[in-house]
Design a protein around this motif. Structure first.
Motif, PDB file in Angstrom:
ATOM      1  N   ARG A 150       0.830  -1.207   0.000  1.00 29.07           N
ATOM      2  CA  ARG A 150       0.000   0.000   0.000  1.00 29.07           C
ATOM      3  C   ARG A 150       0.871   1.266   0.000  1.00 29.07           C
ATOM      4  NH1 ARG A 150      -5.365  -0.489   1.627  1.00 29.07           N
ATOM      5  NH2 ARG A 150      -6.216  -2.337   0.630  1.00 29.07           N
ATOM      6  N   ASP A 151       1.884   1.296   0.827  1.00 26.24           N
ATOM      7  CA  ASP A 151       2.821   2.413   0.908  1.00 26.24           C
ATOM      8  C   ASP A 151       4.111   1.855   1.494  1.00 26.24           C
ATOM      9  OD1 ASP A 151       2.714   2.723   3.941  1.00 26.24           O
ATOM     10  OD2 ASP A 151       0.625   3.166   3.451  1.00 26.24           O
ATOM     11  N   PRO A 152       5.181   2.663   1.587  1.00 26.42           N
ATOM     12  CA  PRO A 152       6.462   2.111   2.062  1.00 26.42           C
ATOM     13  C   PRO A 152       6.425   1.545   3.469  1.00 26.42           C
ATOM     14  CG  PRO A 152       6.819   4.181   0.924  1.00 26.42           C
ATOM     15  CD  PRO A 152       5.333   4.029   1.059  1.00 26.42           C
ATOM     16  N   HIS A 153       5.380   1.824   4.247  1.00 27.56           N
ATOM     17  CA  HIS A 153       5.356   1.360   5.634  1.00 27.56           C
ATOM     18  C   HIS A 153       4.134   0.504   5.950  1.00 27.56           C
ATOM     19  CE1 HIS A 153       8.789   3.884   6.803  1.00 27.56           C
ATOM     20  NE2 HIS A 153       8.259   4.821   6.031  1.00 27.56           N
ATOM     21  N   SER A 154       3.560  -0.124   4.971  1.00 25.77           N
ATOM     22  CA  SER A 154       2.430  -1.019   5.213  1.00 25.77           C
ATOM     23  C   SER A 154       2.315  -2.009   4.066  1.00 25.77           C
ATOM     24  CB  SER A 154       1.120  -0.238   5.374  1.00 25.77           C
ATOM     25  OG  SER A 154       0.784   0.418   4.168  1.00 25.77           O
ATOM     26  N   VAL A 155       1.776  -3.201   4.398  1.00 20.99           N
ATOM     27  CA  VAL A 155       1.564  -4.263   3.416  1.00 20.99           C
ATOM     28  C   VAL A 155       0.189  -4.859   3.678  1.00 20.99           C
ATOM     29  CG1 VAL A 155       2.333  -6.527   2.600  1.00 20.99           C
ATOM     30  CG2 VAL A 155       4.012  -4.792   3.168  1.00 20.99           C
ATOM     31  N   TRP A 156      -0.590  -4.999   2.611  1.00 23.52           N
ATOM     32  CA  TRP A 156      -1.885  -5.649   2.718  1.00 23.52           C
ATOM     33  C   TRP A 156      -1.711  -7.129   2.406  1.00 23.52           C
ATOM     34  CZ3 TRP A 156      -6.806  -4.904   4.241  1.00 23.52           C
ATOM     35  CH2 TRP A 156      -7.765  -5.811   3.811  1.00 23.52           C
ATOM     36  N   VAL A 157      -2.172  -7.977   3.315  1.00 26.72           N
ATOM     37  CA  VAL A 157      -2.138  -9.419   3.100  1.00 26.72           C
ATOM     38  C   VAL A 157      -3.583  -9.903   3.030  1.00 26.72           C
ATOM     39  CG1 VAL A 157      -1.881  -9.795   5.598  1.00 26.72           C
ATOM     40  CG2 VAL A 157      -1.383 -11.642   4.011  1.00 26.72           C
ATOM     41  N   GLY A 158      -3.896 -10.602   1.963  1.00 28.20           N
ATOM     42  CA  GLY A 158      -5.254 -11.082   1.744  1.00 28.20           C
ATOM     43  C   GLY A 158      -5.285 -12.579   1.506  1.00 28.20           C
ATOM     44  N   TRP A 159      -6.468 -13.157   1.670  1.00 33.52           N
ATOM     45  CA  TRP A 159      -6.629 -14.599   1.486  1.00 33.52           C
ATOM     46  C   TRP A 159      -8.092 -14.886   1.145  1.00 33.52           C
ATOM     47  CZ3 TRP A 159      -5.297 -12.375   6.216  1.00 33.52           C
ATOM     48  CH2 TRP A 159      -6.322 -12.292   7.149  1.00 33.52           C
ATOM     49  N   GLU A 160      -8.307 -16.075   0.668  1.00 32.30           N
ATOM     50  CA  GLU A 160      -9.660 -16.570   0.427  1.00 32.30           C
ATOM     51  C   GLU A 160     -10.011 -17.545   1.545  1.00 32.30           C
ATOM     52  OE1 GLU A 160     -10.357 -18.165  -3.389  1.00 32.30           O
ATOM     53  OE2 GLU A 160      -9.523 -16.426  -4.475  1.00 32.30           O
ATOM     54  N   PRO A 161     -11.049 -17.243   2.336  1.00 32.64           N
ATOM     55  CA  PRO A 161     -11.365 -18.114   3.477  1.00 32.64           C
ATOM     56  C   PRO A 161     -11.758 -19.511   3.002  1.00 32.64           C
ATOM     57  CG  PRO A 161     -12.479 -16.001   3.675  1.00 32.64           C
ATOM     58  CD  PRO A 161     -11.927 -16.071   2.297  1.00 32.64           C
ATOM     59  N   PRO A 162     -11.340 -20.520   3.751  1.00 35.57           N
ATOM     60  CA  PRO A 162     -11.732 -21.891   3.394  1.00 35.57           C
ATOM     61  C   PRO A 162     -13.152 -22.190   3.872  1.00 35.57           C
ATOM     62  CG  PRO A 162     -10.312 -21.921   5.308  1.00 35.57           C
ATOM     63  CD  PRO A 162     -10.412 -20.483   4.883  1.00 35.57           C
ATOM     64  N   ASN A 163     -13.587 -23.365   3.590  1.00 41.48           N
ATOM     65  CA  ASN A 163     -14.899 -23.848   4.031  1.00 41.48           C
ATOM     66  C   ASN A 163     -14.675 -25.125   4.863  1.00 41.48           C
ATOM     67  OD1 ASN A 163     -17.612 -24.117   4.350  1.00 41.48           O
ATOM     68  ND2 ASN A 163     -17.994 -24.951   2.296  1.00 41.48           N
ATOM     69  N   PRO A 164     -15.078 -25.150   6.136  1.00 40.79           N
ATOM     70  CA  PRO A 164     -15.867 -24.155   6.889  1.00 40.79           C
ATOM     71  C   PRO A 164     -15.044 -22.925   7.268  1.00 40.79           C
ATOM     72  CG  PRO A 164     -15.213 -25.912   8.340  1.00 40.79           C
ATOM     73  CD  PRO A 164     -14.755 -26.330   6.965  1.00 40.79           C
ATOM     74  N   GLN A 165     -15.771 -21.873   7.624  1.00 37.23           N
ATOM     75  CA  GLN A 165     -15.144 -20.602   7.945  1.00 37.23           C
ATOM     76  C   GLN A 165     -14.418 -20.685   9.277  1.00 37.23           C
ATOM     77  OE1 GLN A 165     -17.302 -16.784   7.243  1.00 37.23           O
ATOM     78  NE2 GLN A 165     -17.087 -16.559   9.461  1.00 37.23           N
ATOM     79  N   PRO A 166     -13.166 -20.221   9.373  1.00 39.47           N
ATOM     80  CA  PRO A 166     -12.438 -20.240  10.657  1.00 39.47           C
ATOM     81  C   PRO A 166     -13.051 -19.267  11.653  1.00 39.47           C
ATOM     82  CG  PRO A 166     -10.937 -20.034   8.773  1.00 39.47           C
ATOM     83  CD  PRO A 166     -12.317 -19.782   8.253  1.00 39.47           C
ATOM     84  N   ARG A 167     -12.711 -19.442  12.910  1.00 40.25           N
ATOM     85  CA  ARG A 167     -13.163 -18.508  13.940  1.00 40.25           C
ATOM     86  C   ARG A 167     -12.196 -17.352  14.117  1.00 40.25           C
ATOM     87  NH1 ARG A 167     -10.288 -18.942  18.634  1.00 40.25           N
ATOM     88  NH2 ARG A 167      -9.010 -20.829  18.891  1.00 40.25           N
ATOM     89  N   ALA A 168     -10.945 -17.502  13.695  1.00 41.93           N
ATOM     90  CA  ALA A 168      -9.933 -16.446  13.835  1.00 41.93           C
ATOM     91  C   ALA A 168      -8.754 -16.791  12.927  1.00 41.93           C
ATOM     92  CB  ALA A 168      -9.472 -16.292  15.285  1.00 41.93           C
ATOM     93  N   TYR A 169      -7.863 -15.814  12.803  1.00 42.29           N
ATOM     94  CA  TYR A 169      -6.640 -15.984  12.011  1.00 42.29           C
ATOM     95  C   TYR A 169      -5.470 -15.452  12.833  1.00 42.29           C
ATOM     96  CZ  TYR A 169      -9.878 -16.442   8.076  1.00 42.29           C
ATOM     97  OH  TYR A 169     -10.894 -16.829   7.247  1.00 42.29           O
ATOM     98  N   VAL A 170      -4.322 -16.076  12.678  1.00 40.90           N
ATOM     99  CA  VAL A 170      -3.076 -15.606  13.268  1.00 40.90           C
ATOM    100  C   VAL A 170      -2.153 -15.210  12.128  1.00 40.90           C
ATOM    101  CG1 VAL A 170      -1.055 -16.183  14.639  1.00 40.90           C
ATOM    102  CG2 VAL A 170      -3.310 -16.986  15.349  1.00 40.90           C
ATOM    103  N   ILE A 171      -1.717 -13.966  12.134  1.00 39.39           N
ATOM    104  CA  ILE A 171      -0.829 -13.444  11.088  1.00 39.39           C
ATOM    105  C   ILE A 171       0.511 -13.150  11.738  1.00 39.39           C
ATOM    106  CG2 ILE A 171      -0.462 -11.647   9.377  1.00 39.39           C
ATOM    107  CD1 ILE A 171      -3.946 -12.112  10.667  1.00 39.39           C
ATOM    108  N   GLU A 172       1.570 -13.715  11.174  1.00 40.18           N
ATOM    109  CA  GLU A 172       2.937 -13.477  11.626  1.00 40.18           C
ATOM    110  C   GLU A 172       3.719 -12.850  10.484  1.00 40.18           C
ATOM    111  OE1 GLU A 172       4.504 -16.910  14.230  1.00 40.18           O
ATOM    112  OE2 GLU A 172       3.121 -17.876  12.833  1.00 40.18           O
ATOM    113  N   TRP A 173       4.590 -11.912  10.820  1.00 37.71           N
ATOM    114  CA  TRP A 173       5.466 -11.332   9.805  1.00 37.71           C
ATOM    115  C   TRP A 173       6.785 -10.919  10.449  1.00 37.71           C
ATOM    116  CZ3 TRP A 173       1.446  -8.865  12.120  1.00 37.71           C
ATOM    117  CH2 TRP A 173       1.679  -7.603  12.680  1.00 37.71           C
ATOM    118  N   GLY A 174       7.810 -11.028   9.660  1.00 37.31           N
ATOM    119  CA  GLY A 174       9.168 -10.682  10.092  1.00 37.31           C
ATOM    120  C   GLY A 174      10.093 -10.681   8.898  1.00 37.31           C
ATOM    121  N   LEU A 175      11.327 -10.266   9.122  1.00 38.47           N
ATOM    122  CA  LEU A 175      12.300 -10.215   8.048  1.00 38.47           C
ATOM    123  C   LEU A 175      12.534 -11.604   7.482  1.00 38.47           C
ATOM    124  CD1 LEU A 175      14.915  -7.679   9.463  1.00 38.47           C
ATOM    125  CD2 LEU A 175      13.150  -7.268   7.746  1.00 38.47           C
TER     126      LEU A 175
END
Length: 837
Positions: free
Chosen positions: A438-463
């Motif tokens: 999106r800009d030099p200091h942010s990244v959009w991460v997207g996905w297509e939810p599976p079936n059945p739908q999860p109750r939550a997501y855990v997103i990890e990021w690092g170098l």
């Protein structure tokens, strides 16, 4: 000189140094007034004694105001021999002025006497008079505003008197109060006052131009009493949202009924003051609740005489208190990583993040991780695994351990325990994972939810590679299972490769983690493909380059631009897509020098390649000759076409060559070729009426019988002819000059050339019969062709019943009329039925 010393001693001392000793007592200035209003006129006079021996009887007195000479002085000699000069200044516009009386002494002005002019205004009325009764100093303090400056020395006096009928009559006067210099306040001591009794107070201002007084103030000293602020003290309070405090009043106001106000605000932050009013002063303590726990507050109090009139006291000194802590009220989001050390031990790395459930969630001082072995009951059997202030912890567990507990704590207690269950990965994975910067200091991460739908997501990021570090990874839990993406903004920097992992969480299990690498901003490529010359021609050049392999962290090329410049500094360019690896430059000039360079562009910027200098091939000598020949031929054709168009115009009377008439529309007998300059013979004029006709058409009527065999005719110079004969005869020699006109009758000069044969009833075309004559045709230079050079007669395609056969005894040649060009358009007028011609 006495007058000079009266107005300014310092000025007098200076004047004594300037004047000769004998001029010291010569002049004296007199003023109509020493102080005047600003803008008013003033009159001054200067008298010179008759004893001034150094001044002549006609000495002129001059006036100076400051440093400027003033015109308008009226000079006269009095009866006693003294000289007098009078001047009137119409406007005095400056508060301080120096007026000088002068005479000319040599080439300079000498001052005889000086006077100071002072101007100003009468004093303005003092206003905003107010008074306060101070019980600490036991005096009535009054203050006022003096008004505009009058530019004159003004004296202020606070005047008052005692009264019992609301200041209508004066009973006892009170001693005047004179303030200190440059002050606008004054205090009346308690001994001059009578409490609970009215008194009238005003301020009087006085200067050299007049006197003024302020509006009168009528008051009771106790109605304007101002109490001293109380002193605050803190009391212990066990409640986390409350503060307990007390205060102490000043001794002088202990017996005065009053009320107080309390204000408070957090010490940190920019919150405004909160006010608690109507506190009774006789309780001397108060519990303040509704505050934030574990927060420092600033408190102040003031009081006023109540219900009787009075003034608020000043705010008390600041008191700083901190509310008690409360147990943390938070939700702890957790995530973990497991690694099997051996068959009986598992290494667990636990992460958590506190999420406040209320605004006043309480301060957290640390975190505890417990593990309760299976088969054990009671909190005493819980084994502590971690006690840390960080947001992660690493510990070892037996392989059969499936759950631990996590709590946050402070001095007031602990939060509710958060169970951490180590679930197996048996859920469905994400359908698709993608990222977008999106800009030099942010990244959009997207996905297509599976079936059945999860109750939550855990997103990890690092170098990411080449230096991945799991300890520096960031993570976040999204509790909304219906979302299809999130924006990562924490610890995102440009030009860095990040490894992003998304794991879906289900009710009783988790899904497999999926990884993706992304940049928030890529750098421009460090180098561009090198430009090469593959082939070159006279008007073209083929270029090629090898696309560079994609570089990690470098934005891919989006397009190429080729620039080339010729020797005349004319620039050209073309844009190619990123898949191109070559291009042909066309339209170049042969034997010319060109400078070419390639620019590769990406979303992060553009970069130029090295320059390439090339020269096209020159044209060969043969090609030059061909081109010059073609050019000459083209030029010749253009010239010929232009000349033909010019010469063949009908408007021209003298064409460059003879105009051959059409036999079908003109008489051959009237045609004579033009004699060129080189010919030595002359032809008679064609317009000469005496000239015999050159040609003759003889028409022989056909006998009304069937045609038979050809009969021999012994005519001189002729051969056997068919029944219908048309003679075409040249009369005379065209080369011989004609001196006299010739008659129309036939002569022996006739030369037989040929006969045209035809029948009016014959459907076929006409024929001719030519003899081998040595005479020229129509005056031509070329003799008649030989017999072997003529075409033998050939039967017409439309054969007639009677075949014409040449006589072999004669030298005549018999053939179709179509082979005789000059007779193809021949028309015979006056004879009906000769359509065969």
């Amino acid at each position: 000189m006495a007058g000079l010393g009266t107005w300014s001693l310092t000025g007098a001392a200076l004047i004594i140094l300037l004047l000769p000793r004998s001029l010291e007592e010569c002049g004296h200035i007199s003023l109509s007034a020493s102080i005047v209003r600003l803008g008013d006129p003033i009159t001054a006079s200067c008298i010179i004694n008759q004893n001034c021996s150094h001044l002549g009887p006609d000495s002129q007195i001059l006036w100076k105001l400051g440093a400027e000479l003033q015109p308008g002085g009226r000079q006269q000699r009095l009866a006693d021999g003294t000289q007098k000069s009078t001047i009137t200044l119409p406007h005095v516009n400056h508060p301080w002025n120096t007026l000088s009386c002068c005479v000319r002494w040599g080439n300079s002005l000498q001052i005889l006497d000086q006077a100071e002019l002072q101007a100003g205004n009468p004093p303005a009325k003092p206003h905003n008079l107010s008074c306060l009764m101070n019980l600490t100093t036991n005096s009535l303090i009054c203050q006022w505003e003096p008004g505009p400056d009058s530019h004159l020395s003004t004296n202020f006096t606070l005047k008052s008197f005692k009264s019992r009928d609301k200041c209508q009559t004066e009973e006892d006067s009170i001693l005047d109060c004179v303030p200190a210099e440059a002050q606008s306040r004054c205090s009346i001591p308690r001994k001059h006052l009578q409490l609970y009794q009215s008194m009238s107070i005003w301020v009087q201002a006085e200067n050299a131009l007049g006197t003024s007084r302020s509006p009168q103030l009528c008051l009771d000293p106790m109605d304007v009493v101002k109490l001293e602020p109380p002193t605050l003290w803190a009391l212990a309070s066990p409640q986390p949202h409350c503060l307990q405090l007390s205060w102490k009043m000043w001794k002088s106001s202990l017996y005065i009924e009053q009320k107080c106000e309390l204000r408070h605000q957090p010490q940190l932050g920019e919150a405004s003051w909160a006010l608690v009013d109507s506190l009774p002063s006789n309780t001397f303590q108060h519990e303040l609740c509704g505050l934030l726990p574990s927060t420092a507050y600033v408190l102040q109090m003031r009081c006023i005489r109540w219900p009787l009139p009075g003034h608020w006291s000043d705010w008390s000194p600041r008191l700083e208190l901190t509310t008690a802590q409360q147990a943390p009220i938070v939700r702890l989001d957790t995530w973990w990583r497991q690694r099997q050390l051996d068959a009986r031990t598992v290494d667990v790395q636990l992460f958590w993040k506190p999420v406040p459930l209320v605004e006043d969630s309480g301060q957290i001082q640390g975190y505890l991780v417990f593990w309760k072995p299976s088969g054990q009951d009671g909190a005493a059997r819980k084994l502590p695994l971690c006690n840390t202030t960080e947001l992660n912890c690493t510990f070892h567990l037996p392989s059969e351990a499936q759950e631990v507990e996590l709590v946050a704590y402070n001095t007031a207690g602990t939060s509710h325990p958060t169970p951490v269950v180590f679930l197996d990965s048996r859920g469905p994975p994400l359908v698709r994972l993608y990222t977008m910067a999106r800009d030099p200091h942010s990244v959009w991460v997207g996905w297509e939810p599976p079936n059945p739908q999860p109750r939550a997501y855990v997103i990890e990021w690092g170098l990411g590679p080449p230096s991945p570090s799991s300890s520096n990874k960031n993570w976040r839990m999204e509790h909304n299972g219906s979302i299809s993406g999130t924006l990562l903004e924490d610890n995102i920097r440009p030009f860095q490769l990040y490894e992003i992992t998304v794991t879906p969480l289900y009710q009783d299990t988790i899904g497999p983690s999926q990884h993706i690498y992304a940049y928030s901003q890529e750098m421009a490529p460090s180098q561009t493909p090198e430009l090469h010359l593959r082939h070159i021609g006279k008007t073209w050049a083929q270029l090629e380059w090898v696309p560079q392999a994609p570089e990690l962290g470098k934005s891919p090329f989006t397009h190429y631009t080729i620039f080339w410049t010729n020797a005349q500094d004319q620039s050209f360019s073309t844009v190619l897509n990123a898949s191109s690896h070559g291009w042909v430059l066309r339209g170049l000039e042969p034997g010319s020098l060109y400078h070419v360079h390639l620019m590769a562009a990406s979303q992060a910027g553009a970069i130029n390649s090295t320059s390439l200098t090339l020269m096209t091939l020159a044209l060969e000598e043969s090609e030059m000759h061909i081109l010059l020949g073609l050019f000459g031929l083209l030029l010749s054709v253009i010239c010929l076409c232009g000349a033909a168009k010019f010469c063949c115009r009908p408007s021209r009377k003298n064409p460059l060559w003879p105009s051959v008439p059409d036999p079908a529309h003109s008489s051959l007998g009237s045609w004579v070729p033009t004699i060129t300059v080189e010919e030595t013979f002359q032809l008679p004029s064609l317009r000469d009426p005496g000239m015999p006709p050159i040609t003759k058409i003889t028409v022989l009527e056909e006998e009304e019988k069937k045609p038979g065999p050809w009969e021999s005719n012994d005519s001189s110079g002729t051969c056997g002819l068919p029944t219908l004969v048309q003679a075409y005869v040249l009369q005379g020699d065209p080369r011989a000059p004609s001196t006299q006109p010739q008659t129309q009758s036939g002569t022996s000069d006739q030369v037989f050339y040929g006969q045209v044969l035809g029948s009016p009833t014959s459907p076929g075309p006409g024929h001719y019969l030519r003899c081998d004559s040595t005479q020229p045709l129509l005056g031509g230079f070329t003799p008649s062709p030989k017999s072997y050079e003529n075409l033998w007669f050939q039967t017409s395609p439309l054969e007639t019943p009677d075949t014409l056969v040449p006589n072999q005894e004669d030298d005549c040649v018999f053939g179709p009329l179509l082979d005789f060009p000059l007779l193809q358009g021949l028309q015979v007028h006056g004879v009906e039925g000769l359509g065969g011609f």
